[in-house]
Design a protein around this motif. Structure first.
Motif, PDB file in Angstrom:
ATOM      1  N   LYS A   1     -41.411  30.842  33.192  1.00 47.41           N
ATOM      2  CA  LYS A   1     -40.898  29.748  33.102  1.00 47.41           C
ATOM      3  C   LYS A   1     -41.109  29.244  31.750  1.00 47.41           C
ATOM      4  O   LYS A   1     -42.236  29.698  31.293  1.00 47.41           O
ATOM      5  CB  LYS A   1     -41.062  28.639  34.100  1.00 47.41           C
ATOM      6  CG  LYS A   1     -42.517  28.249  34.151  1.00 47.41           C
ATOM      7  CD  LYS A   1     -42.759  27.235  35.213  1.00 47.41           C
ATOM      8  CE  LYS A   1     -44.385  26.582  35.239  1.00 47.41           C
ATOM      9  NZ  LYS A   1     -44.446  25.746  36.105  1.00 47.41           N
ATOM     10  N   ALA A   2     -40.517  28.228  31.138  1.00 46.44           N
ATOM     11  CA  ALA A   2     -40.870  27.603  29.889  1.00 46.44           C
ATOM     12  C   ALA A   2     -42.142  27.313  29.957  1.00 46.44           C
ATOM     13  O   ALA A   2     -42.652  26.623  30.969  1.00 46.44           O
ATOM     14  CB  ALA A   2     -39.638  26.582  29.438  1.00 46.44           C
ATOM     15  N   GLY A   3     -42.740  27.104  28.866  1.00 42.87           N
ATOM     16  CA  GLY A   3     -44.273  26.621  28.548  1.00 42.87           C
ATOM     17  C   GLY A   3     -44.193  25.151  28.771  1.00 42.87           C
ATOM     18  O   GLY A   3     -43.091  24.377  28.940  1.00 42.87           O
ATOM     19  N   ARG A   4     -45.353  24.735  29.648  1.00 46.74           N
ATOM     20  CA  ARG A   4     -45.295  23.594  30.359  1.00 46.74           C
ATOM     21  C   ARG A   4     -44.952  22.372  29.638  1.00 46.74           C
ATOM     22  O   ARG A   4     -44.249  21.384  30.251  1.00 46.74           O
ATOM     23  CB  ARG A   4     -46.797  23.370  30.781  1.00 46.74           C
ATOM     24  CG  ARG A   4     -46.986  22.195  31.497  1.00 46.74           C
ATOM     25  CD  ARG A   4     -48.010  22.189  32.861  1.00 46.74           C
ATOM     26  NE  ARG A   4     -48.279  21.091  33.422  1.00 46.74           N
ATOM     27  CZ  ARG A   4     -47.437  20.517  34.632  1.00 46.74           C
ATOM     28  NH1 ARG A   4     -46.360  21.265  34.892  1.00 46.74           N
ATOM     29  NH2 ARG A   4     -47.830  19.275  35.023  1.00 46.74           N
ATOM     30  N   ILE A   5     -45.061  22.463  28.322  1.00 43.72           N
ATOM     31  CA  ILE A   5     -44.631  20.814  27.452  1.00 43.72           C
ATOM     32  C   ILE A   5     -43.299  20.948  27.689  1.00 43.72           C
ATOM     33  O   ILE A   5     -42.535  19.727  27.445  1.00 43.72           O
ATOM     34  CB  ILE A   5     -45.151  21.047  26.104  1.00 43.72           C
ATOM     35  CG1 ILE A   5     -45.147  19.745  25.340  1.00 43.72           C
ATOM     36  CG2 ILE A   5     -44.675  22.144  25.344  1.00 43.72           C
ATOM     37  CD1 ILE A   5     -46.040  18.543  25.974  1.00 43.72           C
ATOM     38  N   ALA A   6     -42.539  22.043  27.850  1.00 46.90           N
ATOM     39  CA  ALA A   6     -40.998  21.659  27.854  1.00 46.90           C
ATOM     40  C   ALA A   6     -40.440  21.180  29.158  1.00 46.90           C
ATOM     41  O   ALA A   6     -39.772  20.046  29.195  1.00 46.90           O
ATOM     42  CB  ALA A   6     -40.093  23.044  27.792  1.00 46.90           C
ATOM     43  N   GLU A   7     -41.157  21.206  30.051  1.00 46.40           N
ATOM     44  CA  GLU A   7     -41.060  20.810  31.565  1.00 46.40           C
ATOM     45  C   GLU A   7     -41.658  19.175  31.517  1.00 46.40           C
ATOM     46  O   GLU A   7     -40.877  18.546  31.968  1.00 46.40           O
ATOM     47  CB  GLU A   7     -41.823  21.493  32.600  1.00 46.40           C
ATOM     48  CG  GLU A   7     -41.556  21.216  34.050  1.00 46.40           C
ATOM     49  CD  GLU A   7     -42.598  22.256  34.860  1.00 46.40           C
ATOM     50  OE1 GLU A   7     -42.722  23.347  34.555  1.00 46.40           O
ATOM     51  OE2 GLU A   7     -43.047  21.738  35.958  1.00 46.40           O
ATOM     52  N   LEU A   8     -42.776  19.065  30.949  1.00 45.12           N
ATOM     53  CA  LEU A   8     -43.160  17.648  30.686  1.00 45.12           C
ATOM     54  C   LEU A   8     -42.163  16.722  29.862  1.00 45.12           C
ATOM     55  O   LEU A   8     -42.351  15.564  29.974  1.00 45.12           O
ATOM     56  CB  LEU A   8     -44.497  17.639  30.049  1.00 45.12           C
ATOM     57  CG  LEU A   8     -45.650  18.246  30.775  1.00 45.12           C
ATOM     58  CD1 LEU A   8     -46.878  18.366  30.097  1.00 45.12           C
ATOM     59  CD2 LEU A   8     -45.980  17.668  32.265  1.00 45.12           C
ATOM     60  N   ALA A   9     -41.565  17.431  28.876  1.00 41.32           N
ATOM     61  CA  ALA A   9     -40.596  16.684  27.997  1.00 41.32           C
ATOM     62  C   ALA A   9     -39.378  16.493  28.867  1.00 41.32           C
ATOM     63  O   ALA A   9     -38.642  15.664  28.406  1.00 41.32           O
ATOM     64  CB  ALA A   9     -40.468  17.474  26.822  1.00 41.32           C
ATOM     65  N   GLY A  10     -39.031  16.998  29.838  1.00 44.03           N
ATOM     66  CA  GLY A  10     -37.918  16.847  30.750  1.00 44.03           C
ATOM     67  C   GLY A  10     -36.879  17.643  30.293  1.00 44.03           C
ATOM     68  O   GLY A  10     -35.662  17.330  30.086  1.00 44.03           O
ATOM     69  N   VAL A  11     -37.023  18.678  29.534  1.00 46.96           N
ATOM     70  CA  VAL A  11     -35.831  19.315  29.057  1.00 46.96           C
ATOM     71  C   VAL A  11     -35.724  20.686  29.620  1.00 46.96           C
ATOM     72  O   VAL A  11     -34.625  21.486  29.085  1.00 46.96           O
ATOM     73  CB  VAL A  11     -35.807  19.576  27.380  1.00 46.96           C
ATOM     74  CG1 VAL A  11     -35.946  18.223  26.658  1.00 46.96           C
ATOM     75  CG2 VAL A  11     -37.328  20.479  26.824  1.00 46.96           C
ATOM     76  N   THR A  12     -36.164  21.051  30.738  1.00 46.08           N
ATOM     77  CA  THR A  12     -36.144  22.229  31.674  1.00 46.08           C
ATOM     78  C   THR A  12     -34.810  22.133  32.524  1.00 46.08           C
ATOM     79  O   THR A  12     -34.829  20.973  33.260  1.00 46.08           O
ATOM     80  CB  THR A  12     -37.163  22.977  32.099  1.00 46.08           C
ATOM     81  OG1 THR A  12     -37.900  21.871  32.753  1.00 46.08           O
ATOM     82  CG2 THR A  12     -38.319  23.246  30.659  1.00 46.08           C
ATOM     83  N   ASP A  13     -34.458  23.220  32.991  1.00 49.26           N
ATOM     84  CA  ASP A  13     -33.421  23.184  33.994  1.00 49.26           C
ATOM     85  C   ASP A  13     -34.163  23.595  35.286  1.00 49.26           C
ATOM     86  O   ASP A  13     -35.257  23.828  35.434  1.00 49.26           O
ATOM     87  CB  ASP A  13     -32.277  24.096  33.636  1.00 49.26           C
ATOM     88  CG  ASP A  13     -32.689  25.534  33.611  1.00 49.26           C
ATOM     89  OD1 ASP A  13     -33.622  25.902  33.904  1.00 49.26           O
ATOM     90  OD2 ASP A  13     -31.827  26.422  32.946  1.00 49.26           O
ATOM     91  N   GLU A  14     -33.410  23.682  36.188  1.00 50.90           N
ATOM     92  CA  GLU A  14     -33.794  24.047  37.765  1.00 50.90           C
ATOM     93  C   GLU A  14     -34.512  25.450  37.746  1.00 50.90           C
ATOM     94  O   GLU A  14     -35.423  25.657  38.662  1.00 50.90           O
ATOM     95  CB  GLU A  14     -32.850  23.801  38.888  1.00 50.90           C
ATOM     96  CG  GLU A  14     -31.821  25.049  39.045  1.00 50.90           C
ATOM     97  CD  GLU A  14     -30.765  24.890  37.826  1.00 50.90           C
ATOM     98  OE1 GLU A  14     -29.854  25.620  37.625  1.00 50.90           O
ATOM     99  OE2 GLU A  14     -30.831  23.815  36.772  1.00 50.90           O
ATOM    100  N   LYS A  15     -34.246  26.226  36.852  1.00 51.21           N
ATOM    101  CA  LYS A  15     -34.881  27.477  36.609  1.00 51.21           C
ATOM    102  C   LYS A  15     -36.082  27.568  36.007  1.00 51.21           C
ATOM    103  O   LYS A  15     -36.878  28.572  35.931  1.00 51.21           O
ATOM    104  CB  LYS A  15     -34.089  28.667  36.383  1.00 51.21           C
ATOM    105  CG  LYS A  15     -32.689  28.995  37.398  1.00 51.21           C
ATOM    106  CD  LYS A  15     -31.979  30.219  37.256  1.00 51.21           C
ATOM    107  CE  LYS A  15     -31.053  30.593  38.380  1.00 51.21           C
ATOM    108  NZ  LYS A  15     -29.890  30.960  37.982  1.00 51.21           N
ATOM    109  N   GLY A  16     -36.531  26.409  35.224  1.00 51.45           N
ATOM    110  CA  GLY A  16     -37.687  26.353  34.606  1.00 51.45           C
ATOM    111  C   GLY A  16     -37.582  26.571  32.955  1.00 51.45           C
ATOM    112  O   GLY A  16     -38.549  26.690  32.399  1.00 51.45           O
ATOM    113  N   TRP A  17     -36.452  26.793  32.395  1.00 55.22           N
ATOM    114  CA  TRP A  17     -35.949  27.226  31.228  1.00 55.22           C
ATOM    115  C   TRP A  17     -35.198  25.946  30.747  1.00 55.22           C
ATOM    116  O   TRP A  17     -34.760  25.221  31.144  1.00 55.22           O
ATOM    117  CB  TRP A  17     -35.171  28.387  30.916  1.00 55.22           C
ATOM    118  CG  TRP A  17     -35.858  29.751  31.596  1.00 55.22           C
ATOM    119  CD1 TRP A  17     -35.513  30.154  32.903  1.00 55.22           C
ATOM    120  CD2 TRP A  17     -37.142  30.342  31.411  1.00 55.22           C
ATOM    121  NE1 TRP A  17     -36.300  31.389  33.216  1.00 55.22           N
ATOM    122  CE2 TRP A  17     -37.270  31.295  32.070  1.00 55.22           C
ATOM    123  CE3 TRP A  17     -37.837  30.252  30.314  1.00 55.22           C
ATOM    124  CZ2 TRP A  17     -38.249  32.148  32.180  1.00 55.22           C
ATOM    125  CZ3 TRP A  17     -38.911  31.203  30.095  1.00 55.22           C
ATOM    126  CH2 TRP A  17     -39.122  32.365  31.125  1.00 55.22           C
TER     127      TRP A  17
END
Lengths: 241, 423
Positions: B283-299
């Motif tokens: 999935k995308a590197g964690r900071i992308a998730e922390l920034a809230g810019v990832t979708d349900e699949k993690g990208w």
């Protein structure tokens, strides 16, 4: 009954294929001309090239069995790096490629050592090719040009060469080139394009765009650049030290 | 969002005792500020192009935890003994000294999108006008039952280059005679589609010389893979009888790995292995998730023309972390996307001319000595996705001269792209 049908279909398919080939052929096919006239014209080539019984390499490689030969492939002859590269990329000396090369060697190999301005008249080239062809082993392997074919002009329209490119636009577009070609001009497996004369750059890119040169990455990159974009890139890279 | 707030609070508390933070905060000359998180093929390139092309009009900060960056591309060649580890190591010195980029070696641990700041693990928050996230990949938790990051020394992933790659190389080289190397291959999409199979080629190259009775098993959840015909032809010709590619439709799914006993359970069968390379789902590197810019699949979904996040127009996302369409997750792709983003960001912040987006990619792989192959394509930005417009692939049965030339070309590309990233 079945077999006959299949054969018939195959024959039909072949006929269609032949028709298509014949129709498509004039775009590139070279009509081989008069070998006698070619022999006369070959005198200009003789400064560097030998052909015929016992011909050996001289300034340039000998031209026996040139038809069907992979570019840059005679053992022991010291070719330019560009010619060897073109051969490895898949450049084979068939009638079309020889015609393109004779017209202007830089069409196919930018930094070729063949210091020859080119033979502009298609008829002259076809005569020379007819002459050379007599010294190739397997003329049966050489595709015949369609009867109506006329030699094609591969050189760039002077109007395209005359386009004045915008180096700023070229600089932006160069980002795509610089993933592989180093701006410093270092050549570590991929040729340098830094400081290249504009005309050479334009000729090379259009040769890829027209798929005269075999390299697949460069065909893809050049294939989607417009004439203006190529001119912009040429202006930018020429200006780099 | 709550996660990033917490991180920022923690960061602020820690910031009081750390000297790095004030220096970072001090980079304010009233110029527009771009912060780039991640110093790989996407991040280093976008930072360099922004700094170079804006000629000082934009303040560029690059946040990257490591001081020495090992490229993931060509790390397989290190495994195979074709490169040294040093030759794939790069520093950020030139980006700082020649391009004036503020290089901060720290972890970005949160993004406050309202305040437009990035929180650092070492304390403090860096303000931005535009943020570029190029964090690469992380692994999906629990993707391979029995494996987690604590097991990575027993069963390395080696899918982020550096110490993991060194470890895997050491394990392969000290494998017992006639031993078994197992690769657990990842499901799509993942970083570097031909990567696992190039790795198998490189491991086979080492084993052929040192341990020719050894076996390589690939357990693959996919029923086909990148450059499959080329790799399988190469394995057959160069490493006959050594490599078995086993797809899940044939073996049944992977049930678990057992790092303590070095076992891999697939379908109903337990395979005892000597080396196990687990490449989990990504999935995308964690900071992308922390920034809230990832979708349900993690990208992170992006707008193709500018590489802007579809969730926040002040954030651009590059490379492996993105969900963009047809481009493979590769260093070449990230580098290509970075130039599009740099052009768009510069246009937005300084009014410079914005040119239409163009993308391209080529992936070279090495099968054996002087036996290189490649696949590539050109792409354009459509409103929906980055769409492939044309492509090419090496052919099976190519002659040795062309394969050698392709390999040499890949060496040239490596020099080219790393110069393009690090100056």
């Amino acid at each position: 009954m079945m077999a006959v049908t299949v054969r018939t279909i195959r024959a039909l398919g072949l006929a269609i294929l032949l028709t298509v080939t014949a129709l498509a052929a004039p775009a590139r096919a070279v009509e081989l001309g008069d070998a006698k006239a070619g022999e006369q014209l070959f005198r200009v080539c003789k400064a560097c090239h030998r052909v015929g019984n016992g011909a050996e390499n001289a300034v340039g490689p000998h031209l026996n069995r040139i038809f069907g030969r992979v570019a840059g492939s005679i053992e022991g002859f010291r070719y330019s790096e560009g010619l060897v590269r073109a051969g490895a990329d898949g450049l084979v000396w068939d009638a079309d490629n020889l015609d393109i090369y004779l017209e202007n060697p830089k069409n196919l190999v930018s930094k070729t050592r063949m210091n020859f301005a080119g033979m502009p008249d298609p008829a002259d080239r076809s005569h020379v090719l007819a002459y050379l062809r007599a010294f190739s082993d397997k003329p049966s392997n050489i595709p015949e040009a369609a009867p109506t074919a006329t030699a094609t002009d591969h050189n760039l329209d002077p109007a395209i060469l005359a386009i004045v490119g915008d180096p700023d636009y070229g600089e932006y577009l160069s980002g795509e080139c610089l993933t592989c070609h180093q701006k410093s001009g270092a050549n570590e497996g991929i040729p340098s394009i830094t400081g290249w004369p504009k005309a050479d750059f334009v000729v090379a890119m259009h040769a890829y765009k027209k798929e005269l040169r075999p390299h697949p990455v460069m065909r893809m990159i050049a294939g989607r650049l417009s004439d203006e974009e190529i001119a912009g890139l040429a202006a930018y890279f020429e200006g780099l030290d | 969002m709550s996660l990033s707030r917490r991180s920022i609070l923690k960061g602020a508390a820690a910031g009081a005792v750390l000297t790095a933070a004030p220096m970072v905060m001090g980079a304010n000359h009233g110029k527009p500020k771009v912060v780039v998180v991640g110093g790989g093929a996407g991040g280093a390139t976008v930072a360099r192009y922004l700094a170079k092309d804006s000629k000082g009009e934009i303040d560029v900060t690059l946040i990257e935890p490591t001081r020495t960056y090992y490229t993931c591309f060509f790390s397989n060649l290190y495994l195979g003994g074709f490169r040294t580890l040093d030759s794939i190591a790069h520093s950020y010195g030139k980006l700082a000294s020649e391009y004036g980029i503020n290089v901060v070696h720290d972890w970005a641990v949160g993004v406050d999108r309202d305040k437009k700041t990035v929180a650092l693990a070492g304390g403090g928050a860096v303000p931005y006008d535009r943020l570029v996230l190029s964090p690469g990949i992380d692994f999906v938790d629990g993707a391979v039952p029995g494996w987690d990051i604590a097991a990575q020394n027993k069963m390395p992933h080696a899918y982020k280059a550096g110490s993991q790659t060194e470890l895997l190389k050491a394990q392969v080289e000290s494998m017992r005679e006639g031993g078994v190397f197992v690769m657990v291959a990842p499901p799509n999409p993942y970083r570097c589609p031909p990567g696992p199979y190039e790795r198998v080629s490189m491991v086979a190259h080492v084993l052929k010389a040192k341990n020719p009775k050894a076996k390589i098993l690939i357990f693959d959840p996919k029923d086909k893979f990148s450059k499959q015909g080329l790799f399988q032809e190469g394995w057959e010709a160069r490493y006959p009888g050594m490599v078995d590619w086993l797809d899940a439709s044939f073996t049944g799914p992977l049930k678990e790995v057992r790092p303590d006993s070095m076992e891999v359970v697939v379908g109903g069968e337990v395979t005892k292995a000597d080396v196990v390379n687990v490449i989990p789902a990504q999935k995308a590197g964690r900071i992308a998730e922390l920034a809230g810019v990832t979708d349900e699949k993690g990208w992170a979904p992006v707008v193709p023309a500018t590489m802007q996040s579809r969730m926040d127009e002040n954030i651009h996302v590059l490379g492996d972390a993105t969900n963009q369409g047809d481009m493979p997750k590769s260093g070449f792709s990230a580098n290509s996307q970075a130039k599009v983003a740099a052009n768009a960001i510069r246009g937005a912040l300084t009014g410079s001319k914005v040119f239409p987006a163009k993308f391209s990619n080529t992936c070279w792989s090495l099968i054996d000595t002087d036996n290189g192959v490649k696949v590539g394509a050109a792409y354009e930005a459509t409103p929906e996705k980055i769409a492939k417009t044309s492509g090419f692939i090496s052919q099976t049965g190519e002659d040795a001269a062309l394969r050698k030339q392709t390999y040499e070309e890949s060496l040239g590309w490596y020099s080219g792209i790393t110069a393009d990233m690090f100056g």
